[in-house]
Motif scaffolding. Structure first.
Motif, PDB file in Angstrom:
ATOM      1  N   ILE A 182     -58.746 -54.755  -0.694  1.00  0.00           N
ATOM      2  CA  ILE A 182     -58.338 -53.398  -0.959  1.00  0.00           C
ATOM      3  C   ILE A 182     -58.512 -53.420  -2.437  1.00  0.00           C
ATOM      4  O   ILE A 182     -58.077 -53.984  -3.163  1.00  0.00           O
ATOM      5  CB  ILE A 182     -57.125 -53.394  -0.581  1.00  0.00           C
ATOM      6  N   ILE A 183     -59.219 -52.338  -2.860  1.00  0.00           N
ATOM      7  CA  ILE A 183     -59.676 -51.966  -4.171  1.00  0.00           C
ATOM      8  C   ILE A 183     -58.333 -51.256  -4.822  1.00  0.00           C
ATOM      9  O   ILE A 183     -58.069 -50.365  -4.195  1.00  0.00           O
ATOM     10  CB  ILE A 183     -61.013 -51.161  -4.415  1.00  0.00           C
ATOM     11  N   ILE A 227     -57.261 -33.064  -5.860  1.00  0.00           N
ATOM     12  CA  ILE A 227     -57.803 -34.229  -6.437  1.00  0.00           C
ATOM     13  C   ILE A 227     -56.630 -35.216  -6.574  1.00  0.00           C
ATOM     14  O   ILE A 227     -55.664 -35.048  -6.671  1.00  0.00           O
ATOM     15  CB  ILE A 227     -58.154 -34.166  -7.996  1.00  0.00           C
ATOM     16  N   LEU A 228     -57.205 -36.241  -6.093  1.00  0.00           N
ATOM     17  CA  LEU A 228     -56.270 -37.579  -5.973  1.00  0.00           C
ATOM     18  C   LEU A 228     -56.816 -38.663  -6.945  1.00  0.00           C
ATOM     19  O   LEU A 228     -58.004 -38.897  -7.358  1.00  0.00           O
ATOM     20  CB  LEU A 228     -56.707 -38.337  -4.456  1.00  0.00           C
ATOM     21  N   LYS A 229     -55.804 -39.310  -7.556  1.00  0.00           N
ATOM     22  CA  LYS A 229     -55.577 -40.563  -8.124  1.00  0.00           C
ATOM     23  C   LYS A 229     -55.785 -41.692  -7.362  1.00  0.00           C
ATOM     24  O   LYS A 229     -54.614 -41.830  -6.673  1.00  0.00           O
ATOM     25  CB  LYS A 229     -54.655 -40.543  -9.331  1.00  0.00           C
ATOM     26  N   ILE A 230     -56.860 -42.336  -7.235  1.00  0.00           N
ATOM     27  CA  ILE A 230     -56.780 -43.413  -5.917  1.00  0.00           C
ATOM     28  C   ILE A 230     -55.888 -44.652  -6.278  1.00  0.00           C
ATOM     29  O   ILE A 230     -55.850 -45.244  -7.221  1.00  0.00           O
ATOM     30  CB  ILE A 230     -58.162 -43.829  -5.622  1.00  0.00           C
ATOM     31  N   VAL A 231     -55.025 -44.815  -5.308  1.00  0.00           N
ATOM     32  CA  VAL A 231     -54.029 -46.059  -5.447  1.00  0.00           C
ATOM     33  C   VAL A 231     -54.648 -47.194  -4.737  1.00  0.00           C
ATOM     34  O   VAL A 231     -54.594 -48.326  -5.168  1.00  0.00           O
ATOM     35  CB  VAL A 231     -52.693 -45.625  -4.658  1.00  0.00           C
ATOM     36  N   ALA A 232     -55.164 -46.894  -3.407  1.00  0.00           N
ATOM     37  CA  ALA A 232     -55.974 -48.163  -2.635  1.00  0.00           C
ATOM     38  C   ALA A 232     -57.143 -47.507  -2.105  1.00  0.00           C
ATOM     39  O   ALA A 232     -57.218 -46.472  -1.293  1.00  0.00           O
ATOM     40  CB  ALA A 232     -54.933 -48.640  -1.678  1.00  0.00           C
ATOM     41  N   THR A 233     -58.061 -48.329  -1.980  1.00  0.00           N
ATOM     42  CA  THR A 233     -59.414 -47.859  -1.228  1.00  0.00           C
ATOM     43  C   THR A 233     -60.012 -48.934  -0.918  1.00  0.00           C
ATOM     44  O   THR A 233     -60.495 -50.060  -1.637  1.00  0.00           O
ATOM     45  CB  THR A 233     -60.460 -46.903  -2.397  1.00  0.00           C
ATOM     46  N   ASN A 234     -60.285 -49.281   0.347  1.00  0.00           N
ATOM     47  CA  ASN A 234     -60.842 -50.381   1.133  1.00  0.00           C
ATOM     48  C   ASN A 234     -61.995 -50.632   1.302  1.00  0.00           C
ATOM     49  O   ASN A 234     -62.845 -49.408   1.396  1.00  0.00           O
ATOM     50  CB  ASN A 234     -60.163 -50.771   2.371  1.00  0.00           C
ATOM     51  N   ILE A 235     -62.662 -51.757   1.472  1.00  0.00           N
ATOM     52  CA  ILE A 235     -64.001 -51.958   1.926  1.00  0.00           C
ATOM     53  C   ILE A 235     -64.083 -52.318   3.233  1.00  0.00           C
ATOM     54  O   ILE A 235     -63.208 -53.142   3.912  1.00  0.00           O
ATOM     55  CB  ILE A 235     -64.652 -53.361   1.025  1.00  0.00           C
TER      56      ILE A 235
END
Ligand code: NAD
Ligand code: ZN
Ligand code: ZN
Length: 397
Positions: free
Chosen positions: A388-389, A39-47
């Motif tokens: 970048i979310i 399981i990851l804690k998201i640091v960056a997640t892009n559109i």
């Protein structure tokens, strides 16, 4: 640790919303236990431009599906069969879900894994391709973690370059793959169709590869300006001049060694037809722009589109000018990019400052999860940024 998971979900055409879901489990979409996962804690997640196909209704997905396939995160839970990853590791997730065990994965073809999606030899997060939850969320389950995840060697160093490293999950390796398929090498002349984030990564990667004349075509002057400022040539396709004439005006020759389509079937026509959608415009232009004996890469995603105007396009059939191309002995490669083939080398290039131009070309903009629905709207209209979310405020901080 929280017991809930906020995520950007699709709720019909042009309608993204932030939903609250259950915390992810170490479980495959069909309910099988996944001790090989984390399981990851998201640091960056892009559109991504690929998310826009879903947003616009061209790629149908179920209501409520969680979006996102470009994730970087911190490992917070480790399955009991995971040997090489530990809590606290900072990792990049390749967008292709791949088992590492099937014939294709073992040959390095993680773009066409045979098992991760029982319905089709191709799986990804945040698409209707294997039912894996997307990563525009607080937390994410990643299967086959030892095989799939790319660990950054030093967390502090990685956080300093996180805006560049964030594109290792898709668009930088994808753009690089397009150039590899088009045979790009030092001194090559290249034409890149599209100055969206993927095309701009293509231009950045072509510089890294030592390409000579790098020409980028688009209709959008602001997007073109980002690549021009970084030392590339540009062609504005709103001008009513045939593409090969425009290439000749720049290069002195009408065709290039390597051409790549970073557009797909949402392409617009040339000159007077620039306002019109012409689904085969970009692919025909790149084939046209490739010299005899050269090669063409097709990164734009072509497939059936239920909301397209013609029956042929609804079925995913495109009028490609193959008769004109044939005599040039064309080499054309298409499909999803096998991210794992390139992500480690590109990570090292970023960490050792070998792509100092990448950040300005990308023009990243960091936003919160709650700002994501608005960002979809703006990106759909062609904004010249890469969103970048940052769900946990870890980049801003
Ligand atoms: P985007 O929509 O932001 O960019 C597309 C750009 O193409 C726009 O700037 C548009 O103005 C321009 N354009 C339109 N018609 C054109 C033409 N005829 N010639 C040149 N440019 C034209 O999207 P993006 O995020 O940059 O992604 C680009 C494509 O890459 C999408 O189709 C996306 O799905 C695809 N993609 C493929 C993969 C893969 O693995 N194959 C991975 C990621 C993205
Ligand atoms: Zn993407
Ligand atoms: Zn596989």
């Amino acid at each position: 640790m929280s017991d809930r998971n906020r995520a950007v979900a699709f709720h019909g055409i042009n309608n993204m919303q932030v939903d609250t879901l259950d915390f992810p489990k170490l479980e495959m979409p069909d309910g099988r236990k996944a001790p090989h996962g984390v399981i990851l804690k998201i640091v960056a997640t892009n559109i991504c431009g690929s998310d826009l196909h879903i947003y616009r209704g061209s790629f149908p997905v179920p209501d409520g599906m969680v979006m996102g396939h470009e994730m970087t995160g911190e490992v917070i839970e480790v399955g009991e069969d995971v040997e090489f990853l530990h809590e606290g590791d900072l990792v990049s997730v390749p967008f292709n879900v791949a088992c590492g065990r099937c014939r294709n994965c073992r040959a390095g073809r993680t773009d066409v894994c045979e098992t991760a999606n029982p319905k089709l030899a191709c799986a990804a997060y945040g698409f209707n391709l294997g039912d894996f939850q997307g990563g525009q969320a607080d937390y994410l389950f990643v299967p086959y973690a030892d095989f799939q995840l790319l660990r950054f060697p030093d967390k502090d160093q990685a956080m300093e370059k996180i805006l560049e490293l964030a594109v290792l999950s898709d668009i930088l390796p994808t753009a690089f793959h397009g150039l590899m398929e088009a045979g790009a090498k030092p001194g090559s002349t290249v034409y890149l169709a599209g100055a969206g984030p993927v095309g701009r990564c293509g231009a950045a990667a072509a510089r890294l590869l030592g390409a000579s004349c790098i020409i980028v075509g688009d209709h959008d002057p602001k997007r073109l300006e980002l690549v021009r400022k970084a030392g590339c040539e540009t062609i504005n396709l709103s001008e009513d001049v045939p593409l090969t004439d425009q290439i000749e005006a720049v290069l002195g020759e009408p065709m290039v060694d390597c051409a790549v389509d970073y557009v797909g079937p949402e392409a617009h026509g040339l000159g007077k037809e620039a306002e019109q959608m012409q689904p085969a415009a970009a692919i025909n232009q790149v084939i046209d722009a490739t010299r005899a004996g050269g090669a063409t890469g097709v990164i734009g995603v072509y497939g059936p589109d239920p909301i397209a105007e013609t029956k042929a396009e609804q079925e995913g059939t495109f009028p490609i000018d193959f008769g004109k191309a044939w005599i040039k002995s064309p080499r054309i490669t298409a499909g999803q990019a096998p991210i794992m083939r390139y992500n480690r080398q590109l990570m090292m290039a970023i960490l050792w400052d070998r792509m100092p131009w990448l950040r300005d070309m990308l023009n990243p903009r960091v936003i919160s999860l709650d700002e994501a629905p608005k960002a979809y709207e703006a990106f759909d209209k062609g904004e010249d940024v890469k969103y970048i979310i940052d769900p946990h405020g870890m980049i801003a901080a």
